[in-house]
Design an enzyme around this catalytic site. Structure first.
Site, PDB file in Angstrom:
ATOM      1  N   LYS A 112       0.817  -1.216   0.000  1.00 43.53           N
ATOM      2  CA  LYS A 112       0.000   0.000   0.000  1.00 43.53           C
ATOM      3  C   LYS A 112       0.853   1.269   0.000  1.00 43.53           C
ATOM      4  CE  LYS A 112      -4.134  -2.242   1.592  1.00 43.53           C
ATOM      5  NZ  LYS A 112      -3.602  -3.636   1.627  1.00 43.53           N
TER       6      LYS A 112
HETATM    7  C1  LIG Z   1      -4.335  -4.759   1.052  1.00 44.58           C
HETATM    8  C2  LIG Z   1      -3.532  -6.010   0.899  1.00 44.58           C
HETATM    9  C3  LIG Z   1      -3.896  -7.025  -0.021  1.00 44.58           C
HETATM   10  C4  LIG Z   1      -5.139  -6.931  -0.878  1.00 44.58           C
HETATM   11  O1  LIG Z   1      -5.007  -5.983  -1.901  1.00 44.58           O
HETATM   12  P1  LIG Z   1      -6.292  -5.458  -2.691  1.00 44.58           P
HETATM   13  O2  LIG Z   1      -5.814  -4.343  -3.526  1.00 44.58           O
HETATM   14  O3  LIG Z   1      -7.262  -5.005  -1.620  1.00 44.58           O
HETATM   15  O4  LIG Z   1      -6.828  -6.601  -3.469  1.00 44.58           O
HETATM   16  C5  LIG Z   1      -3.066  -8.135  -0.136  1.00 44.58           C
HETATM   17  N1  LIG Z   1      -1.962  -8.278   0.629  1.00 44.58           N
HETATM   18  C6  LIG Z   1      -1.591  -7.345   1.538  1.00 44.58           C
HETATM   19  C7  LIG Z   1      -0.378  -7.576   2.361  1.00 44.58           C
HETATM   20  C8  LIG Z   1      -2.351  -6.183   1.701  1.00 44.58           C
HETATM   21  O5  LIG Z   1      -1.971  -5.248   2.614  1.00 44.58           O
END
Ligand SMILES: *Cc1c(COP(=O)(O)O)cnc(C)c1O
Length: 498
Positions: A112
């Site tokens: 993120k």
């Molecule tokens: C948020 C997250 C996901 C999922 O990603 P999306 O974009 O919501 O599909 C997968 N792995 C980790 C470690 C995350 O923080």
């Protein structure tokens, strides 16, 4: 370039408005009115481009309305120094044609960061463009990764404040420590004595309350949210799929003109949608492989065409994918139904009222052209961590492990062995208990606390702990507020009065 809502009942807006508001007023998600066409030079230079250059080339396409200078300034602030490797998202090949795209080299060790390091700067420029003088107050409810990434991204960005609410007993010890030690003059972290849903409901209520908004406007403040349906979070994620392709070419794993597969551990459908947009721009991706944990609503959807949220919710060792309503899917749905907003509205109403909807045969076929889906149970996830470590001496986190397991299933069932890239969405050192249990067994991991497990994992494997996580234990706690869910509004007032 104008942005329209997937539900067609809000007027088109500028990019600045789309980013500042997140959700469209009709409840839909913003999209460019006309999908951009990538110029040839975006592809020609890709093997030699560094991350900021690639980001410039791609953001320019989606964020028309920003000048090249504005974009360059935002990109340099986001990716210039805040990642622990100049590659930003290195691709580690573990064998001849399987690579892990490491998306966890940012300050919070989860993918993120790639979007949330950039978004605050994009918003600051958008606010100036929109002539908005108010201070932007970002309200975030988090179950772990998003809150910390937002705090790090908005830390000390002029004209912004960020307030994060997290369930006091509902995040991992590392995640909690990451948040309560947060630095920055404009960051505020609040534990809520309740679960994530209560924190999230509280934030939604605050964002929707008309009187609260007026009160804040009178004080020169404006609320915003940075959740994953914001167009400004999606676009930065397209960049690293180009980067991955460039690496496959550069390392001569993929001859020019050939295609590769992409595997994405999926929750809210943001990350995999970004890969899909990359493909739409012309990236030579064969299949987008959607990997879920036990909360396998997307697996069923992609296999059968029926989206059905009426099912049990499981808490898993890959918690960032514990989700039953994948919000970003609405953007793909808009394309599957032939860009017909009324059809989107009809499906979304069925989802709200009955908890499910079913695609037509034609829409399902279109979906399956691009996507393949599978899921991993808890035992399979744990076994995948162990297998990858034993086979390749490479450490992965539980989310990435879900991707690996589903990719194995894909190969077995299709026989397709072309080069593949798995999105590694978090550092293994963010989820020490799950990883240590896989490597050392449940008994040896049971007694130790997370920081002890982090140390033993690093020692046993020789894998480096990301700097942001290694420093955590020694950092002083800076945020001590813990409140009842009912006190969220009062807490926001108190913080903004400080
Ligand atoms: C948020 C997250 C996901 C999922 O990603 P999306 O974009 O919501 O599909 C997968 N792995 C980790 C470690 C995350 O923080």
């Amino acid at each position: 370039m104008r942005y329209i809502s997937t539900r067609g009942q809000s007027p088109p807006v500028t990019v600045a408005t789309a980013l500042l508001s997140g959700l469209a007023p009709d409840g839909g998600l913003y999209l460019p009115e006309v999908f951009p066409v990538a110029p040839d030079d975006l592809f020609e230079g890709v093997a030699g481009s560094d991350y900021p250059d690639l980001a410039g080339g791609i953001l320019r396409l989606f964020l028309a309305g920003y000048t090249p200078e504005e974009l360059t300034a935002c990109i340099n602030k986001a990716y210039g120094r805040n990642f622990d490797t100049p590659a930003v998202t290195p691709l580690t090949m573990v064998d001849g044609n399987l690579g892990f795209l490491e998306l966890w080299h940012g300050p919070t060790a989860a993918f993120k960061d790639l979007a949330l390091q950039l978004l605050p700067h994009l918003l600051a420029v958008a606010a100036a463009k929109a002539g908005q003088k108010e201070e932007i107050v970002l309200l975030v409810a988090t179950s772990g990764d998003t809150g910390k990434a937002a705090l790090e991204g908005f830390k000390d960005v002029p004209g912004t404040k960020v307030i994060v609410f997290f369930p006091e007993d509902g995040v991992s010890p590392v995640q909690k420590r990451q948040m309560v030690t947060q630095e920055g003059k404009n960051t505020f972290v609040v534990g809520v004595r309740g679960n994530f849903d209560q924190a999230q409901a509280g934030v939604k209520a605050l964002l929707a309350a008309e009187d609260f908004r007026r009160e804040m406007a009178a004080a020169g403040k404006r609320f915003s949210s940075a959740n994953s349906i914001n167009w400004g979070r999606l676009v930065p994620q397209v960049v690293y799929y180009f980067k991955a392709w460039g690496e496959l070419l550069r390392q001569q794993i993929l001859p020019p003109g050939e295609t590769f597969n992409v595997v994405v551990p999926t929750g809210n459908f943001g990350n995999i949608l970004a890969a899909y947009y990359g493909k739409k721009l012309g990236l030579p991706i064969h299949k987008l492989i959607c990997a879920s944990n036990r909360n396998n609503v997307l697996t069923d959807f992609i296999r059968t065409g029926e989206y059905n949220r009426n099912r049990r919710f499981y808490q898993t060792i890959s918690p960032s994918m514990d989700i039953l309503v994948s919000s970003n899917l609405e953007r793909l749905l808009y394309e599957l139904v032939g860009e017909d907003p009324e059809a989107v509205v009809a499906y979304m109403n069925q989802l709200r009222q009955a908890g499910s909807y079913r695609l037509t045969e034609r829409e399902r076929a279109r979906l399956q052209e691009g996507f393949w889906a599978g899921f991993a149970t808890e035992e399979e996830t744990t076994a995948a961590i162990k297998e990858v470590y034993e086979r390749y001496h490479y450490l992965i986190d539980p989310h990435t492990a879900v991707g690996y397991k589903v990719y194995q299933d894909y190969r077995t069932s299709t026989g397709d062995t072309r080069p593949a890239v798995i999105a590694a969405t978090a550092s293994p050192f963010k989820f020490n208990r799950g990883v240590a249990t896989a490597l050392f067994g449940a008994e040896s991991a049971a007694d130790a606390d997370e920081f002890a497990l982090m140390e033993s994992l690093a020692e046993a494997t020789g894998a480096p702990v990301p700097p942001g996580l290694a420093a955590l234990k020694a950092k002083p706690v800076r945020h001590r507020r813990v409140i009842e869910p009912e006190a969220m509004a009062a807490t926001v007032r108190a913080i903004l009065d400080e």
